[in-house]
Design an enzyme around this catalytic site. Structure first.
Site, PDB file in Angstrom:
ATOM      1  N   LYS A   1      54.009  90.373  11.432  1.00 13.00           N
ATOM      2  CA  LYS A   1      54.699  89.447  10.541  1.00 13.00           C
ATOM      3  C   LYS A   1      56.191  89.698  10.657  1.00 13.00           C
ATOM      4  CE  LYS A   1      56.856  87.951   6.753  1.00 13.00           C
ATOM      5  NZ  LYS A   1      58.092  88.426   6.084  1.00 13.00           N
TER       6      LYS A   1
ATOM      7  N   GLY B   1      62.451  86.873   7.103  1.00 12.38           N
ATOM      8  CA  GLY B   1      63.413  87.339   6.114  1.00 12.38           C
ATOM      9  C   GLY B   1      64.715  87.819   6.721  1.00 12.38           C
TER      10      GLY B   1
END
Length: 249
Positions: free
Chosen positions: A4, A7
């Site tokens: 993942k 951000g």
């Protein structure tokens, strides 16, 4: 391995290219699926179009207009990341029903909770030697797009494939005594994480990160790692258990 990525770790184009190189190197050892968000990029695109940005319950309130911008931003971002990785496909969860979801809360608008993963499609792509790069947009029962949290989407993919997941973030793991880096926990069990939250040494922005790790375990992932995507060389070490904090059942 499920990675993942998103951000703050995606803010720098140079850093993104470096991480893409690490993903390509990891793929030489094990098949990789990348699930990505892109909060800073989405924020920039919303502001450029004058679309309001609002958060509730830690999630982006997503109007239909905002949903269009979110999907556009994640698609563009994913195509660039896939190109940097090489022999990869930039997709969103709407492609081939890779991520299926239902509306989480009507007050949040087009925000979804993942209910299904197209695991067979992912296995087919991996079997062809391709790296799927999936933007965290899912398909709703009505065929429309839903904005889904990238951490939980990655956990759902890890669970569906029965593989571990590495959450690349802006911290290098869970500290028992924040901010002392010497107190980083190399491994925590589910019970230790829950105890850390109750006792307060896991707090603030770390809580959603460890909750995402626990959610991945709950969906069937054998482990989840929280590691920094802000420095070079972390991904391979995290995969070997030499960096970050590994959360296990």
């Amino acid at each position: 391995m499920i990675v993942k990525y998103g951000g703050n770790a995606m803010k720098s184009p140079e850093l993104r290219r470096a991480v893409a190189g690490e993903i390509a190197a990891l793929r030489a050892e094990v098949p990789v699926v990348v699930v990505h968000g892109g909060g800073p990029v989405i924020e920039r695109e919303l502001a450029a179009r004058g679309v309001p940005s609002e958060f509730a319950q830690g999630l982006r309130v997503t109007s239909p207009e905002a949903m269009d911008v979110v999907e556009m931003a994640l698609t563009t971002l994913g195509k660039g990341l896939a190109q940097d990785i090489g022999w990869a496909l930039g997709l969103t969860g709407r492609d081939c029903g890779l991520l299926r979801a239902e509306v989480l809360d009507a007050q949040l608008g087009r925000v979804g909770r993942v209910t299904g993963v197209g695991a067979d499609v992912l296995r087919t792509l991996l079997g062809a030697g391709l790296t799927p790069v999936i933007g965290s947009v899912a398909v709703a029962p009505d065929g429309g797009a839903l904005n889904v949290n990238a951490d939980t989407a990655a956990g759902a993919v890890a669970g569906a494939l029965g593989q571990g997941v590495i959450f690349l973030t802006d911290v290098d793991g869970v500290y028992r005594q924040f901010p002392d880096p010497a107190s980083r926990a190399s491994q925590l069990t589910r019970a230790e994480v829950e105890g850390g939250i109750a006792q307060g040494w896991i707090g603030g922005g770390m809580i959603p990160k460890v909750r995402a790790a626990l959610d991945a375990l709950g969906r069937g992932a054998p482990f989840a790692v929280i590691a920094s995507g802000m420095e070079a060389g972390v991904l391979a070490r995290a995969a070997r258990g030499e960096a970050g904090t590994r959360v296990v059942p």
